[in-house]
Design a protein around this motif. Structure first.
Motif, PDB file in Angstrom:
ATOM      1  N   ALA A 237      83.546   9.673  60.100  1.00  0.00           N
ATOM      2  CA  ALA A 237      83.669   9.356  61.523  1.00  0.00           C
ATOM      3  C   ALA A 237      85.067   9.672  62.039  1.00  0.00           C
ATOM      4  O   ALA A 237      85.228  10.207  63.145  1.00  0.00           O
ATOM      5  CB  ALA A 237      83.350   7.877  61.758  1.00  0.00           C
ATOM      6  N   GLU A 238      86.092   9.369  61.234  1.00  0.00           N
ATOM      7  CA  GLU A 238      87.471   9.679  61.636  1.00  0.00           C
ATOM      8  C   GLU A 238      87.680  11.182  61.753  1.00  0.00           C
ATOM      9  O   GLU A 238      88.332  11.668  62.690  1.00  0.00           O
ATOM     10  CB  GLU A 238      88.458   9.112  60.616  1.00  0.00           C
ATOM     11  CG  GLU A 238      88.554   7.611  60.570  1.00  0.00           C
ATOM     12  CD  GLU A 238      89.532   7.160  59.502  1.00  0.00           C
ATOM     13  OE1 GLU A 238      90.741   7.079  59.793  1.00  0.00           O
ATOM     14  OE2 GLU A 238      89.085   6.902  58.359  1.00  0.00           O
ATOM     15  N   ILE A 239      87.134  11.917  60.802  1.00  0.00           N
ATOM     16  CA  ILE A 239      87.290  13.377  60.810  1.00  0.00           C
ATOM     17  C   ILE A 239      86.581  13.974  62.025  1.00  0.00           C
ATOM     18  O   ILE A 239      87.119  14.846  62.718  1.00  0.00           O
ATOM     19  CB  ILE A 239      86.733  13.973  59.499  1.00  0.00           C
ATOM     20  CG1 ILE A 239      87.612  13.541  58.313  1.00  0.00           C
ATOM     21  CG2 ILE A 239      86.664  15.501  59.587  1.00  0.00           C
ATOM     22  CD1 ILE A 239      87.030  13.895  56.962  1.00  0.00           C
ATOM     23  N   ALA A 240      85.359  13.510  62.287  1.00  0.00           N
ATOM     24  CA  ALA A 240      84.604  14.026  63.428  1.00  0.00           C
ATOM     25  C   ALA A 240      85.332  13.736  64.738  1.00  0.00           C
ATOM     26  O   ALA A 240      85.410  14.601  65.626  1.00  0.00           O
ATOM     27  CB  ALA A 240      83.210  13.406  63.443  1.00  0.00           C
ATOM     28  N   HIS A 241      85.887  12.536  64.871  1.00  0.00           N
ATOM     29  CA  HIS A 241      86.613  12.198  66.096  1.00  0.00           C
ATOM     30  C   HIS A 241      87.864  13.055  66.227  1.00  0.00           C
ATOM     31  O   HIS A 241      88.175  13.529  67.341  1.00  0.00           O
ATOM     32  CB  HIS A 241      86.986  10.720  66.086  1.00  0.00           C
ATOM     33  CG  HIS A 241      87.754  10.301  67.307  1.00  0.00           C
ATOM     34  ND1 HIS A 241      87.174  10.201  68.555  1.00  0.00           N
ATOM     35  CD2 HIS A 241      89.076   9.985  67.477  1.00  0.00           C
ATOM     36  CE1 HIS A 241      88.093   9.828  69.444  1.00  0.00           C
ATOM     37  NE2 HIS A 241      89.244   9.700  68.809  1.00  0.00           N
ATOM     38  N   ALA A 242      88.568  13.273  65.125  1.00  0.00           N
ATOM     39  CA  ALA A 242      89.778  14.094  65.174  1.00  0.00           C
ATOM     40  C   ALA A 242      89.449  15.508  65.650  1.00  0.00           C
ATOM     41  O   ALA A 242      90.183  16.092  66.466  1.00  0.00           O
ATOM     42  CB  ALA A 242      90.429  14.130  63.804  1.00  0.00           C
TER      43      ALA A 242
END
Length: 273
Positions: free
Chosen positions: A227-232
């Motif tokens: 989720a963090e990677i996708a948001h970044a």
């Protein structure tokens, strides 16, 4: 370096297990983990282990004794005179950058490894900015237990908050990594995860470990999730679409600081934009 696992220099038989633990780095300890009567034999064993090492990963280094002691100087002299190769040398109880100058000078005959000073006193904290900016420094370890003893405080979050925040600012200004003190209860997985998440939020980039069973938990906290990677990636895409101007993403303003944060997230995950 998300995780760094300590192994006693007096127990070279544990080095192989430490290297297989999944830690990003292993530090063979000649300081606190070695009794005074065992310093010389441990020093010899560590230099032998570093001379025989063949694999490039994980990173392997050692912690010397303090620079203001004969044992610390003997550690550096032994390394300099050996065929040992270390990725880093950890310098404990650094209270002033001059101690790092001494260490760097003693290692001039070797291909100088990165230095990792340990800040664990009031005097060291007052010089944190200079220590972080010193030559060859790649990162800092917060020696929370010794720091607490120096100030006569507990190891709880509140008494150590100022020190951690000060070191986070110094490390960021110096462009170096910052590792937190090991979590002392090796059987408290939930406490380890919660404590590590707090120091990550404060700006720490990793944590030291005192047992192999702590490594996975520390790595999990410092490894960005899906989720963090996708948001970044969405942040970077929105910023690129706006051609560097402020943009809106999910109703929130996206500006340069958030772009930089997104880039750090992908870098921590070992990914490119």
């Amino acid at each position: 370096m998300r995780s760094l696992l300590f192994v006693p220099g007096s127990r070279p038989d544990r080095i192989a297990k430490a290297l297989a633990s999944g830690a990003d780095a292993v530090c063979i300890d000649l300081e606190d983990a070695v009794a005074p009567q065992d310093k010389a034999s441990a020093r010899e064993a560590v230099m032998q282990a570093l001379s025989e090492r063949r694999d490039a990963t994980p990173r392997l280094g050692f912690r010397v004794n303090p620079m203001r002691t004969p044992e610390g100087l003997a550690d550096l002299a032994a390394y300099s005179a050996s065929r040992a190769v270390a990725d880093f040398v950890m310098i404990p109880k650094v209270s002033h950058p001059v101690e790092l100058e001494i260490a760097a000078g003693a290692l001039e005959s070797h291909e100088r490894p990165h230095l990792w000073p340990v800040v664990e006193s009031a005097a060291g904290l007052l010089c944190a900015g200079e220590i972080a900016a010193a030559e060859c420094v790649q990162g800092i370890l917060f020696g929370g237990a010794d720091f607490a003893a120096d100030l006569g405080i507990t190891l709880d979050w509140e008494p150590l908050f100022h020190a951690r925040a000060t070191l986070a600012v110094a490390a960021a200004a110096g462009g170096v990594q910052l590792l937190d003190v090991p979590y002392l209860d090796v059987n408290d997985d939930e406490g380890l995860a919660a404590s590590t998440a707090r120091v990550k939020a404060l700006g720490f980039t990793g944590r030291a470990c005192i047992h192999p069973k702590q490594v996975d938990g520390v790595n999990a906290v410092f490894t960005p999730g899906e989720a963090e990677i996708a948001h970044a990636r969405r942040v970077l895409a929105a910023f690129a679409e706006s051609r560097g101007a402020a943009a809106l993403l999910d109703g929130k303003l996206i500006e340069l600081p958030l772009k930089r944060a997104a880039e750090r997230t992908l870098a921590a995950a070992g990914l490119k934009e």
